[in-house]
Write a protein that holds these residues in place. Structure first.
Motif: not given
Length: 314
Positions: A134-141, A94-104
């Motif tokens: 709210a998080l579901q549409p975010i493409p984590f990949g 989640s920390a890695i994803i958060g660095n890419h998507f600031s809103e996540v």
């Protein structure tokens, strides 16, 4: 709670993609660094002509480095990709994803914290479901970019081009000869000399206690002025018969032995003089029958040398 399960599946997919990316990058690093160190090892041996002890150290250092690169850049990502070794957990992902998507960042971290709360209530479950939706549409990949590995391609391609250049230019022997010496690290190899020794004797063989004259000459770009012969840890100057030709008299050899010749710091291979044992009389015994006119009885004489007897004696 279906939305929450979707988030966890997306995190699992992200972790899998994350280590797939690590594996791709690792393969590039392994090929690039592995081949570069391979070339370094070959060039060290090519220019220095190391002795067996030093070449043994060079060989096992190469093996250690290549195994380290294999484990570090390929096997470790594979172990973590297939969960044979502990990798990043959901919080680290989640920390890695958060660095890419600031809103996540805060939402995903908060979702994981709420999901781990043991005191679940309807209100808490509703809050978790709301955050999951709210998080579901975010493409984590998308936080993992395979294309970013393009910048590491030159690291892997350059050593391969280097090998191709050597083979296409006809200089592959530089690599093959060095590789042969590194692989056979226990053998003694000698650098090519500016000249070579050629034995002029038909065969290296003599009889016991019979002098033998060893003759040798040199052929090559350089003609040495002097040469030395080494026999039983003793060295002797050889006689120069003419430019590049030498001889040495080995006096009264008693048994087979090995020797070699050196000139201008260039050493020949070991030669062997085969000494053939010759039968010799250790003792003799003679029965003497004298002529009748001497009126002497038969005698027996023994010795190792000469005997003087009257004429007509048998």
């Amino acid at each position: 709670m279906e939305s929450s399960s979707v988030i966890y599946r997306k995190l699992e997919a992200f972790i899998k993609k994350y280590y797939t990316n690590e594996l791709i990058r690792g393969i590039l690093f392994f090929i690039g660094l592995g081949l570069l160190y391979f070339l370094f090892t070959l060039f060290v041996e090519y220019f220095l002509w190391l002795k067996p002890i030093a070449r043994t150290v060079l060989f096992w250092t190469f093996v250690f480095v290549e195994f380290f690169l294999l484990f570090r850049f390929i096997l470790f990502p594979l172990f973590r990709l297939f969960k044979l070794q502990r990798g990043i957990d959901y919080k680290e992902a989640s920390a890695i994803i958060g660095n890419h998507f600031s809103e996540v960042s805060d939402k995903l971290t908060n979702f994981l914290q709420l999901s781990e709360d043991e005191n679940q209530s309807e209100l808490l479950a509703a809050s978790i479901e709301q955050k999951a939706n709210a998080l579901q549409p975010i493409p984590f990949g998308n936080a993992v970019n395979f294309k970013a590995n393009k910048k590491f391609l030159p690291l892997a391609i350059l050593p391969i081009l280097f090998f191709a250049f050597f083979y296409l230019s006809g200089n592959s022997t530089i690599i093959s000869q060095s590789l042969n010496r590194v692989v056979h690290f226990k053998q003694q190899f000698f650098p090519p000399a500016p000249f070579e020794f050629i034995v002029l004797n038909d065969k290296l063989q003599t009889e016991q206690n019979k002098d033998f004259v060893f003759r040798i000459k040199t052929e090559g770009k350089i003609i040495p002025e002097t040469a030395m012969i080494f026999i039983n840890n003793e060295s002797y100057f050889m006689e120069t018969t003419k430019a590049g030709e030498f001889q040495f008299k080995i006096a009264n050899p008693t048994e087979t032995f090995s020797f070699h010749v050196e000139a201008n710091a260039v050493s020949s291979k070991d030669f062997q003089l085969n000494v053939v044992t010759v039968p010799s009389i250790a003792n003799f015994e003679m029965l003497l029958s004298f002529p009748s006119y001497l009126k002497k009885k038969q005698e027996i004489i023994k010795g190792t040398g000469n005997a003087i007897v009257p004429e007509g004696t048998m």
